[in-house]
Scaffold this motif. Structure first.
Motif, PDB file in Angstrom:
ATOM      1  N   ASP A  68       0.822  -1.215   0.000  1.00 27.83           N
ATOM      2  CA  ASP A  68       0.000   0.000   0.000  1.00 27.83           C
ATOM      3  C   ASP A  68       0.861   1.272   0.000  1.00 27.83           C
ATOM      4  O   ASP A  68       0.368   2.355   0.296  1.00 27.83           O
ATOM      5  N   VAL A  69       2.117   1.137  -0.365  1.00 25.87           N
ATOM      6  CA  VAL A  69       3.045   2.263  -0.317  1.00 25.87           C
ATOM      7  C   VAL A  69       2.602   3.420  -1.215  1.00 25.87           C
ATOM      8  O   VAL A  69       2.738   4.581  -0.853  1.00 25.87           O
ATOM      9  N   MET A  70       2.048   3.111  -2.388  1.00 19.54           N
ATOM     10  CA  MET A  70       1.646   4.153  -3.331  1.00 19.54           C
ATOM     11  C   MET A  70       0.192   4.583  -3.132  1.00 19.54           C
ATOM     12  O   MET A  70      -0.279   5.479  -3.822  1.00 19.54           O
ATOM     13  N   GLY A  71      -0.526   3.954  -2.231  1.00 21.48           N
ATOM     14  CA  GLY A  71      -1.917   4.317  -2.002  1.00 21.48           C
ATOM     15  C   GLY A  71      -2.802   3.868  -3.156  1.00 21.48           C
ATOM     16  O   GLY A  71      -2.444   2.990  -3.936  1.00 21.48           O
ATOM     17  N   GLU A  72      -3.952   4.512  -3.291  1.00 25.92           N
ATOM     18  CA  GLU A  72      -4.945   4.113  -4.299  1.00 25.92           C
ATOM     19  C   GLU A  72      -4.802   4.872  -5.611  1.00 25.92           C
ATOM     20  O   GLU A  72      -5.347   4.469  -6.620  1.00 25.92           O
ATOM     21  N   ASP A  73      -4.120   6.007  -5.619  1.00 24.98           N
ATOM     22  CA  ASP A  73      -4.020   6.831  -6.826  1.00 24.98           C
ATOM     23  C   ASP A  73      -3.178   6.163  -7.898  1.00 24.98           C
ATOM     24  O   ASP A  73      -2.251   5.402  -7.603  1.00 24.98           O
ATOM     25  N   GLU A  74      -3.488   6.497  -9.165  1.00 25.05           N
ATOM     26  CA  GLU A  74      -2.715   5.959 -10.285  1.00 25.05           C
ATOM     27  C   GLU A  74      -1.326   6.578 -10.303  1.00 25.05           C
ATOM     28  O   GLU A  74      -1.124   7.709  -9.863  1.00 25.05           O
ATOM     29  N   TYR A  75      -0.385   5.826 -10.833  1.00 25.86           N
ATOM     30  CA  TYR A  75       0.976   6.334 -10.977  1.00 25.86           C
ATOM     31  C   TYR A  75       1.623   5.694 -12.190  1.00 25.86           C
ATOM     32  O   TYR A  75       1.211   4.644 -12.667  1.00 25.86           O
ATOM     33  N   VAL A  76       2.632   6.361 -12.697  1.00 24.77           N
ATOM     34  CA  VAL A  76       3.445   5.849 -13.794  1.00 24.77           C
ATOM     35  C   VAL A  76       4.802   5.503 -13.205  1.00 24.77           C
ATOM     36  O   VAL A  76       5.399   6.311 -12.474  1.00 24.77           O
ATOM     37  N   LEU A  77       5.304   4.310 -13.513  1.00 25.89           N
ATOM     38  CA  LEU A  77       6.590   3.852 -12.997  1.00 25.89           C
ATOM     39  C   LEU A  77       7.637   3.945 -14.091  1.00 25.89           C
ATOM     40  O   LEU A  77       7.413   3.496 -15.215  1.00 25.89           O
ATOM     41  N   GLU A  78       8.778   4.522 -13.756  1.00 24.69           N
ATOM     42  CA  GLU A  78       9.898   4.600 -14.687  1.00 24.69           C
ATOM     43  C   GLU A  78      11.154   4.123 -13.970  1.00 24.69           C
ATOM     44  O   GLU A  78      11.517   4.673 -12.926  1.00 24.69           O
ATOM     45  N   VAL A  79      11.796   3.100 -14.517  1.00 26.16           N
ATOM     46  CA  VAL A  79      13.052   2.599 -13.966  1.00 26.16           C
ATOM     47  C   VAL A  79      14.126   2.859 -15.017  1.00 26.16           C
ATOM     48  O   VAL A  79      13.983   2.442 -16.172  1.00 26.16           O
ATOM     49  N   SER A  80      15.182   3.560 -14.634  1.00 25.57           N
ATOM     50  CA  SER A  80      16.222   3.901 -15.604  1.00 25.57           C
ATOM     51  C   SER A  80      17.586   3.959 -14.944  1.00 25.57           C
ATOM     52  O   SER A  80      17.714   3.881 -13.725  1.00 25.57           O
TER      53      SER A  80
END
Length: 170
Positions: A68-80
């Motif tokens: 639940d670290v990011m909560g309920e809101d949408e997010y975009v993940l970028e790994v670089s």
């Protein structure tokens, strides 16, 4: 990003990144329109290949979805991996830059005072580094020692005609 969320993200991500033999360099959470952008920067002594970023991205995504670290809101993940213009700030960054040309901003407290220096890193130890300052107008290069405490900022210079380590070994 709140300290609590930052700490929780770091606690979740560091073991995943370390299991891949990588260093977690940066975690950045920002707004991107209605969504949030979670940017994770990883590196290693050998650099990071695209496949490693993609594989880590899948694992991080699964771990974030299960927590639940990011909560309920949408997010975009970028790994670089870090870009060539990333500032050098950790001891390991300087070690990885051995053989590279670096632009240093020296602090006023330094032995020779404030100023700018462009030099090639020859060696790094716990206190500082040995440099080769390129000669100007046909003069020979000179050696110089710089302590970490004398550096305000440092960044690798892009060299388009630099010989790659692999080319030199061949």
């Amino acid at each position: 990003m709140s300290t609590t969320q930052s700490d929780r993200l770091r606690g979740l991500l560091e073991p995943l990144v370390a299991a891949k033999g990588l260093d977690l360099e940066e975690i950045e959470l920002s707004k991107a329109g209605r969504r949030r952008m979670l940017r994770i920067v990883v590196d290693s002594d050998e650099g990071v290949e695209l496949d490693a970023c993609a594989e880590l991205s899948r694992e991080v995504s699964d771990a974030l979805d299960a927590s639940d670290v990011m909560g309920e809101d949408e997010y975009v993940l970028e790994v670089s991996s870090p870009g060539a213009d990333r500032p050098l700030s950790e001891h390991r960054h300087y070690v990885r830059a051995i053989g590279r040309l670096v632009k240093f901003q020296l602090s006023a407290e330094g032995e020779k005072g404030a100023g700018e220096l462009v030099a090639r890193i020859l060696g790094v130890d716990d206190e500082g580094m040995d440099l080769e300052v390129p000669g100007v107008k046909g003069r020979k290069a000179t050696a110089r020692r710089v302590a970490f405490t004398d550096i305000a900022k440092a960044r690798v210079e892009i060299e388009f005609n630099r010989k790659d380590k692999k080319e030199e070994e061949a």
